[in-house]
Design an enzyme around this catalytic site. Structure first.
Site, short mmCIF file in Angstrom:
data_model
loop_
_atom_site.label_atom_id
_atom_site.label_comp_id
_atom_site.label_asym_id
_atom_site.label_seq_id
_atom_site.Cartn_x
_atom_site.Cartn_y
_atom_site.Cartn_z
N GLY A 102 0.82 -1.21 0.00
CA GLY A 102 0.00 0.00 0.00
C GLY A 102 0.85 1.25 0.00
NE ARG A 103 3.29 2.32 5.28
CZ ARG A 103 3.38 2.90 6.43
NH1 ARG A 103 3.57 4.18 6.50
NH2 ARG A 103 3.27 2.19 7.52
CE LYS A 122 6.84 0.62 6.04
NZ LYS A 122 7.12 -0.43 7.04
CG ASP A 134 -1.12 8.89 3.54
OD1 ASP A 134 -0.58 7.78 3.73
OD2 ASP A 134 -1.03 9.83 4.36
N GLY A 135 -0.45 6.12 1.31
CA GLY A 135 0.77 5.59 0.70
C GLY A 135 2.05 6.23 1.22
NE ARG A 192 10.29 -2.15 3.26
CZ ARG A 192 9.22 -2.74 3.83
NH1 ARG A 192 9.16 -2.85 5.14
NH2 ARG A 192 8.25 -3.22 3.09
CG ASP A 269 0.00 -8.55 6.45
OD1 ASP A 269 -0.50 -9.22 7.37
OD2 ASP A 269 0.11 -7.32 6.50
CG ASN A 270 3.55 -7.35 8.71
OD1 ASN A 270 3.53 -6.85 7.60
ND2 ASN A 270 2.92 -6.82 9.74
CG ASP A 279 6.19 -4.89 6.69
OD1 ASP A 279 7.07 -4.62 5.86
OD2 ASP A 279 4.99 -4.99 6.40
P1 AMP Z 1 1.23 -3.02 8.16
O1 AMP Z 1 0.35 -3.05 9.37
O2 AMP Z 1 2.21 -1.88 8.13
O3 AMP Z 1 1.88 -4.33 7.87
O4 AMP Z 1 0.27 -2.72 6.93
C1 AMP Z 1 -0.84 -3.49 6.60
C2 AMP Z 1 -1.33 -3.07 5.23
O5 AMP Z 1 -1.69 -1.70 5.25
C3 AMP Z 1 -0.35 -3.24 4.11
O6 AMP Z 1 -1.06 -3.64 2.98
C4 AMP Z 1 0.22 -1.85 3.95
O7 AMP Z 1 0.73 -1.63 2.68
C5 AMP Z 1 -0.99 -0.98 4.23
N1 AMP Z 1 -0.64 0.35 4.72
C6 AMP Z 1 -0.14 0.69 5.93
N2 AMP Z 1 0.04 2.02 6.02
C7 AMP Z 1 -0.33 2.55 4.83
C8 AMP Z 1 -0.38 3.87 4.29
N3 AMP Z 1 -0.01 4.94 4.98
N4 AMP Z 1 -0.83 4.01 3.03
C9 AMP Z 1 -1.23 2.96 2.30
N5 AMP Z 1 -1.22 1.71 2.75
C10 AMP Z 1 -0.78 1.49 4.00
MG MG Z 2 3.12 -4.95 6.60
#
Ligand code: AMP
Ligand code: MG
Length: 518
Positions: A102-103, A122, A134-135, A192, A269-270, A279
């Site tokens: 997502g980002r 990232k 917002d990515g 990364r 996913d992590n 992550d």
């Molecule tokens: P995480 O909890 O960081 O492993 O993220 C879980 C999911 O949320 C993943 O698909 C990330 O890419 C997405 N994600 C987290 N933060 C953002 C962000 N600020 N913008 C877009 N996607 C995000």
């Molecule tokens: Mg993640």
């Protein structure tokens, strides 16, 4: 700056045919082409020169405009096509559907000295997987990821790496505590690096969607590029593939337990298929040794990802991966056998690891008991894990034992007679047990110091670096980065970092309380 680009992921897997970043379910594709967002005033704040060298980039080149532009997403390197990967995941025990990068935006693959590295930004903007977000990434979480991934590497813990930390010059809105108080923060981008960013969730998504074609294709890709020693694709080798991932996951978690690292969000996913720490979100380092501790406030209630549960979760996640791979294996028994073996191996390897931390290298009947009583003692009163194990290497006899570890207690008043007696009893057993060892005490000290780090990235240390960086001062980032390159060395000039967490940090946001907001 001439990079040796060699792309395999985008050429050997199916691309999404849609080329915009509208949020959507991306089906029948492993990734989507995307373009990083241009930023307002990019500035490279820190570079890991060790990582740069591994990529064939010299120090002078890291200071160039081109380096800055490429690794903040402001310029696309010639003949490369940035992309975001599609994956799903189980979050906190529940299937969450499509997640994806997502980002995170993958730039390209670099081949150098016979190694292939995937390079990823990232916080570089939106992708089809950004969902409602917002990515982007903020400075605080980026400093934490940057410092911690390189610190983990130098600790000898399998991990993804970081090449650079930059600020974007853009402002990013975040609600740190999810309590309805959003505020603008500085945006940042971390580059990364990893041999692969494939996660368990990359396979789960295709399995759940019954897209066996892409599942198989992606497994074949992973086999060919990351587990080529296992041989050509076949049902048998898919089983070996799963076994290898199980072993690597186990090894990684044993290392986490050794250094006192709590990942904080072990969702599938992590979880890297290479068994790399990936992550770095609301992770934390143990101060007081406590199996029940997690830094992640989002997990405050159930503490699913607490220190003492990381191995169970690793196994739980492997079950999900086994389910995901089942359609191309079609046999449950061998997968179940691997999972059973994982449990046995964990018990064994964990014991060996804990024994190495107290300098025991031979086998005796009561070793498990000695370790368990040590773990009980460590949780009697708040006892600093890093200080305790490091100081223990100077142990000589039961009489001086308590004095030796006194420094690791957070509250000396809590050391009642009962606590003292328990420690005295343990030290007595330990002293007797040490006599069964053939190693000299000087040799034991050296071996213990090689597995018990003196310096780890305590949560308050990152927070201090973040607070300064927020004001535009990056010297502490550099100081900590340098310190953590040699975590097992005495570094007498840095003794101030070999200390308990200061009281001000006990309940401070960012130090003991972290959320997924980043
Ligand atoms: P995480 O909890 O960081 O492993 O993220 C879980 C999911 O949320 C993943 O698909 C990330 O890419 C997405 N994600 C987290 N933060 C953002 C962000 N600020 N913008 C877009 N996607 C995000
Ligand atoms: Mg993640």
């Amino acid at each position: 700056m001439k990079l040796n680009i060699k792309n395999s992921f985008t050429t050997e897997n199916l691309a999404d045919s849609i080329l915009d970043t509208t949020r959507r379910q991306v089906t029948e594709a492993v990734f989507s082409f995307v373009t990083p967002k241009k930023t307002k005033a990019p500035k490279v704040v820190h570079v890991s020169q060790e990582m740069a060298a591994d990529l064939g980039i010299d120090e002078k080149e890291t200071e160039s405009e081109l380096f800055k532009n490429i690794f903040t997403g402001n310029e696309v390197y010639p003949n490369t096509t940035p992309f975001a990967m599609c994956y799903g995941g189980h979050q906190f025990g529940h299937w969450a559907g499509q997640l994806g990068d997502g980002r995170a935006i993958n730039l390209f693959e670099i081949e150098h000295q016979n190694k292939n590295w995937k390079v990823q930004l990232k916080g570089a903007g939106e992708t089809p997987y950004s969902r409602t977000a917002d990515g982007l990434a903020v400075l605080r979480s980026s400093v934490r990821e940057y410092l911690c991934s390189e610190a983990m590497f130098h600790l000898g813990v399998p991990t993804t790496r970081a090449l650079s930390l930059s600020i974007s010059g853009d402002e990013v809105l975040r609600d740190v505590l999810y309590d309805g108080n959003p505020a603008y923060e500085k945006g940042a981008i971390v580059t990364r690096i990893s041999p692969s960013f494939l996660r368990f969730g990359n396979f789960e998504i295709f399995s759940v969607r019954k897209d066996i074609k892409n599942l198989k294709r992606l497994v074949d890709y992973a086999l060919k590029h990351h587990f080529s020693h296992l041989g050509a694709p076949s049902k048998e080798n898919y089983i070996h593939f799963f076994k290898a991932i199980s072993e690597r996951t186990l090894e990684m978690i044993i290392h986490w337990q050794r250094v006192g690292f709590v990942h904080g969000v072990m969702n599938t996913d992590n979880m890297s298929i290479l068994g790399l720490t990936i992550d770095f979100g609301p992770y934390g380092w143990l101060e007081g040794f406590d199996f029940g501790w997690t830094p992640n406030t989002t997990d405050r209630e159930h503490k699913r990802y607490r220190f003492g549960n990381q191995s169970n979760i690793g196994l739980w996640n492997l079950y999900q991966l086994a389910n995901a791979l089942y359609p191309i294996i079609e046999e449950a028994a061998p997968l179940e056998a691997i999972l059973e073996q994982h449990k046995v191996d964990f018990e064994q390897q964990y014991l060996q690891m804990m024994k190495s931390k107290i300098g025991l290298f031979s086998e005796e009947d009561n070793d498990l008991e000695l370790i368990q009583s040590l773990e009980d003692n460590l949780q009697l009163v708040e006892t600093d894990m890093t200080l305790f194990f490091r100081n223990l290497s100077r142990f000589t006899d039961e009489k001086s034992g308590l004095k030796l570890i006194e420094e690791s207690f957070y509250n000396l008043e809590a050391i009642t007679k009962e606590v003292k007696d328990k420690w005295a009893f343990w030290f007595l057993n330990y002293e007797v047990r040490l006599q069964q060892e053939s190693t000299l005490s000087s040799e034991r000290e050296e071996k213990m110091n090689a597995v018990n780090p003196k310096y780890v990235l305590r949560n308050y240390m990152s927070q201090m670096a973040i607070d300064e960086a927020d004001k535009g001062n990056y010297t502490l980032i550099d100081e900590l980065f340098e310190l953590l390159k040699r975590p097992y060395d005495a570094q007498p000039e840095n003794e101030k970092w070999f200390a308990k967490r200061p009281e001000w940090a006990r309940n401070k946001v960012g130090c003991s309380m972290l959320s997924c907001s980043s």
